[in-house]
Design a protein around this motif. Structure first.
Motif, PDB file in Angstrom:
ATOM      1  N   UNK A 107      -9.611   1.728   3.783  1.00 54.22           N
ATOM      2  CA  UNK A 107      -8.535   1.198   2.919  1.00 54.22           C
ATOM      3  C   UNK A 107      -7.526   2.243   2.923  1.00 54.22           C
ATOM      4  N   UNK A 108      -7.686   3.143   3.706  1.00 54.30           N
ATOM      5  CA  UNK A 108      -6.376   4.209   3.693  1.00 54.30           C
ATOM      6  C   UNK A 108      -5.435   3.785   4.600  1.00 54.30           C
ATOM      7  N   UNK A 109      -4.159   4.127   4.397  1.00 54.29           N
ATOM      8  CA  UNK A 109      -2.962   3.552   5.200  1.00 54.29           C
ATOM      9  C   UNK A 109      -3.094   4.453   6.682  1.00 54.29           C
ATOM     10  N   UNK A 110      -2.624   3.691   7.489  1.00 55.77           N
ATOM     11  CA  UNK A 110      -2.459   4.271   9.048  1.00 55.77           C
ATOM     12  C   UNK A 110      -1.850   5.729   8.832  1.00 55.77           C
ATOM     13  N   UNK A 111      -2.446   6.484   9.705  1.00 53.71           N
ATOM     14  CA  UNK A 111      -2.219   7.858   9.637  1.00 53.71           C
ATOM     15  C   UNK A 111      -2.831   8.981   8.765  1.00 53.71           C
ATOM     16  N   UNK A 112      -3.457   8.429   7.879  1.00 55.87           N
ATOM     17  CA  UNK A 112      -4.087   9.095   6.903  1.00 55.87           C
ATOM     18  C   UNK A 112      -5.145  10.057   7.727  1.00 55.87           C
ATOM     19  N   UNK A 150       9.525  -0.176   3.614  1.00 51.19           N
ATOM     20  CA  UNK A 150       8.386   0.767   3.091  1.00 51.19           C
ATOM     21  C   UNK A 150       7.491   1.100   3.952  1.00 51.19           C
ATOM     22  N   UNK A 151       7.649   0.352   5.257  1.00 51.59           N
ATOM     23  CA  UNK A 151       6.722   0.529   6.225  1.00 51.59           C
ATOM     24  C   UNK A 151       6.770   1.865   6.762  1.00 51.59           C
ATOM     25  N   UNK A 152       5.878   2.508   7.432  1.00 51.13           N
ATOM     26  CA  UNK A 152       5.843   3.834   8.172  1.00 51.13           C
ATOM     27  C   UNK A 152       5.761   3.295   9.576  1.00 51.13           C
ATOM     28  N   UNK A 158       0.925  -1.258  -0.023  1.00 50.01           N
ATOM     29  CA  UNK A 158       0.027  -0.144  -0.064  1.00 50.01           C
ATOM     30  C   UNK A 158       0.754   1.496   0.117  1.00 50.01           C
ATOM     31  N   UNK A 159       2.176   1.121   0.329  1.00 50.91           N
ATOM     32  CA  UNK A 159       3.076   2.518   0.296  1.00 50.91           C
ATOM     33  C   UNK A 159       3.655   2.546  -0.868  1.00 50.91           C
TER      34      UNK A 159
END
Length: 364
Positions: free
Chosen positions: A196-201, A61-63, A10-11
């Motif tokens: 469906x959005x990435x964590x932190x969005x 790639x992980x935040x 996803x990133x």
């Protein structure tokens, strides 16, 4: 590790759900999407930034938000590789490759109805949303909405005891609006949060229409309670029609601007509803069929419908692609897609990696 792989996938910059799904089908698994040569990835039309990301180790790639999400045992990922990925959602061309989940994951497999409407409803509109949600929940439907102020919140509140799904336009760790932070916590006791959005969005205007397609996509139908002519609720209703879902609308006073949306939908063919029974009569065959098949599972382990039986027989000890099933059964791809969706909902088949399907032992 699979959850981390999907978060890393996803990133990849600019890789939307359609391209994510295409890559997953091309390589057969999310793990196989990483580590290919630049020339091969460039041949698939990927940009230099996307190629560079896919050639990295996934963990790179992980935040920080991804790592915090993964560290919480109450959080999970539901991807196209999982058998419990929602069947109604899976067949959509822009279905998310994966979803972030918090709460009761098993609700994904339940028949659902969406309830949407104005963020500034009248007192009667709020009461109607809550009452319809409670009644339909008691009848066995899971109530889906978007956790927004107004009708969304009332619908969730009405279904807290029977089960409700909130679809977020933000990351799964960001509750918006903040006024519904307490409602979200209460919802998690017997419901499910999906994003469906990435964590932190955080909240962004363009993400809400994307969220709306999931609200309708998860549901058998959409009920619009109160809505202005230019509103997100009517966007959800339009998306529902495009997805082949039923649309219902509660009429209101001709003097209220919030009646104009439902009245416009009714003129366009939406079903006018006055009681929850109006909805149940329309949706009954769609969600009662699975319950009946589950009750009859001891008597039969194969689908009674001739076309479904042909697909069932074709999948004997094989995992087949859509095209292979079509060739073996002599069915068009469009007809086959509807048959596969019905069989998946009934519990006869399950999707497999690489866009293939396999046979289960029967409804369970």
């Amino acid at each position: 590790m699979s959850h981390a792989l999907w978060l890393a996938f996803g990133r990849v910059p600019g890789l939307g759900p359609v391209r994510q799904k295409a890559l997953w089908q091309r390589f057969g698994s999310v793990a196989a999407c990483f580590g290919h040569g630049s020339a091969e990835l460039a041949g698939l039309g990927l940009s230099e930034a996307q190629i560079g990301a896919l050639r990295k180790a996934p963990e790179d790639l992980l935040s920080a938000e991804d790592r915090r999400w993964l560290a919480n045992p109450d959080n999970s990922i539901c991807s196209l590789e999982d058998s419990d990925y929602p069947a109604l959602l899976r067949v959509l061309p822009d279905a998310p490759a994966y979803l972030h989940l918090r709460g009761r994951r098993e609700l994904l497999g339940r028949a659902a109805l969406a309830i949407v409407g104005s963020r500034r409803p009248t007192p009667s509109g709020r009461a109607d949303a809550q009452a319809f949600a409670a009644s339909l929940g008691r009848a066995g439907l899971i109530i889906v909405s978007g956790l927004a102020l107004g009708i969304d919140g009332a619908a969730h509140e009405g279904a807290l005891d029977t089960g409700t799904i909130a679809v977020l336009a933000t990351g799964p760790d960001v509750i918006y609006p903040r006024e519904h932070l307490e409602l979200a916590h209460r919802l998690l006791e017997n419901g499910l949060l999906i994003s469906e959005q990435a964590p932190g969005t955080g909240p962004r205007s363009g993400l809400f229409p994307r969220r709306n397609r999931l609200i309708s996509g998860l549901s058998l139908g959409v009920l619009v309670v109160e809505a202005a002519l230019q509103s997100g609720s009517l966007i959800t209703a339009r998306l529902a029609l495009e997805q082949g879902r039923e649309v219902f609308a509660i009429p209101g006073s001709i003097h209220s601007p919030l009646s104009r949306g439902p009245h416009a939908l009714i003129r366009q063919g939406a079903k006018l509803v006055e009681t929850s029974q109006d909805i149940l009569e329309e949706l009954g065959p769609l969600f009662q069929a699975r319950q009946e098949l589950q009750r009859d599972a001891a008597a039969t382990q194969a689908p009674p419908d001739p076309q479904e039986r042909a697909v069932w027989d074709a999948l004997h000890q094989d995992t087949l692609s859509l095209e292979e099933i079509s060739e073996r059964c002599g069915l068009t791809l469009s007809a086959l897609s509807a048959i596969l969706l019905s069989m998946e909902i009934q519990g006869f088949i399950a999707p497999c990696p690489g866009g293939r399907f396999c046979r289960l032992s029967g409804p369970s």
